[in-house]
Design a protein around this motif. Structure first.
Motif, mmCIF file in Angstrom:
data_model
loop_
_atom_site.group_PDB
_atom_site.id
_atom_site.type_symbol
_atom_site.label_atom_id
_atom_site.label_comp_id
_atom_site.label_asym_id
_atom_site.label_seq_id
_atom_site.Cartn_x
_atom_site.Cartn_y
_atom_site.Cartn_z
ATOM 1 N N VAL A 83 -5.438 -0.931 -6.492
ATOM 2 C CA VAL A 83 -6.193 0.145 -5.724
ATOM 3 C C VAL A 83 -7.076 -0.629 -4.602
ATOM 4 O O VAL A 83 -7.563 -0.081 -3.844
ATOM 5 N N CYS A 115 0.875 -1.348 0.081
ATOM 6 C CA CYS A 115 0.008 0.092 -0.116
ATOM 7 C C CYS A 115 1.025 1.287 0.098
ATOM 8 O O CYS A 115 0.392 2.312 -0.562
ATOM 9 N N THR A 154 1.049 4.219 -3.008
ATOM 10 C CA THR A 154 0.870 5.690 -2.713
ATOM 11 C C THR A 154 2.012 6.370 -3.133
ATOM 12 O O THR A 154 1.811 7.336 -3.931
ATOM 13 N N GLU A 214 1.251 6.717 -6.935
ATOM 14 C CA GLU A 214 0.460 7.734 -7.220
ATOM 15 C C GLU A 214 0.963 9.241 -7.081
ATOM 16 O O GLU A 214 0.634 9.838 -7.727
#
Length: 168
Positions: A147, A117, A121, A124
């Motif tokens: 996601v 995760c 991030t 992103e």
């Protein structure tokens, strides 16, 4: 000369100890049920672990070959133009990620930053900060499939292991 060399070695060892304390010093798997430890490690036999690892590796290799034969990159870059929310979203996501990194360092759980995760991030954040191109569009399309993990984490939160120092 010899004393200076010893001082440098001791300083380096102290820095390494500080690094390792931040990396995994706050991880106490036996304190929180379900977070690993000796009981968790002994739950399955080594033969079962090896068999499951081999089976999963073969299944994932088949899926990867299947997907790579059918995958294609976008032929044209995405249309230009930024949305008004791109800057605020980048700032918010970066701030939240920074707070998460700070929490992991202060609680001695920096090792958990290797969870998928956190990598998602980071990707992103990089996508929001970069210019649009065929490459970023390709990365975004691959990222969409990862996601769902964040959604599952929000729907089924596990907060039993969250301990903030000085509030214990």
């Amino acid at each position: 000369q010899g004393s200076n060399s010893h001082n440098r070695i001791y300083r380096d060892i102290r820095h390494m100890a500080t690094f390792f304390e931040a990396l995994y010093g706050g991880i106490r798997p036996d304190d929180v049920p379900g977070h690993g430890g000796a009981r968790c490690a002994a739950y399955l036999s080594n033969e079962t672990k090896i068999a499951e690892t081999c089976l999963t590796t073969v299944m994932m290799a088949v899926c990867l070959v299947y997907a790579l034969k059918r995958a294609s990159l976008p032929s044209q870059p995405p249309p230009e133009g930024d949305h008004f929310w791109k800057g605020p979203l980048l700032a918010l996501l970066s701030a939240v990620f920074g707070l998460q990194v700070g929490y992991k360092i202060s609680s001695g759980q920096l090792l958990y930053m290797l969870n998928p995760c956190h990598f998602i991030t980071l990707v992103e954040i990089c996508l929001l900060a970069s210019k649009r191109s065929v490459f970023t569009l390709s990365v975004l399309r691959m990222l969409v499939h990862y996601v769902y993990g964040a959604l599952i984490a929000m729907v089924f939160p596990e907060t039993g292991g969250r301990v903030v120092r000085f509030l214990e």
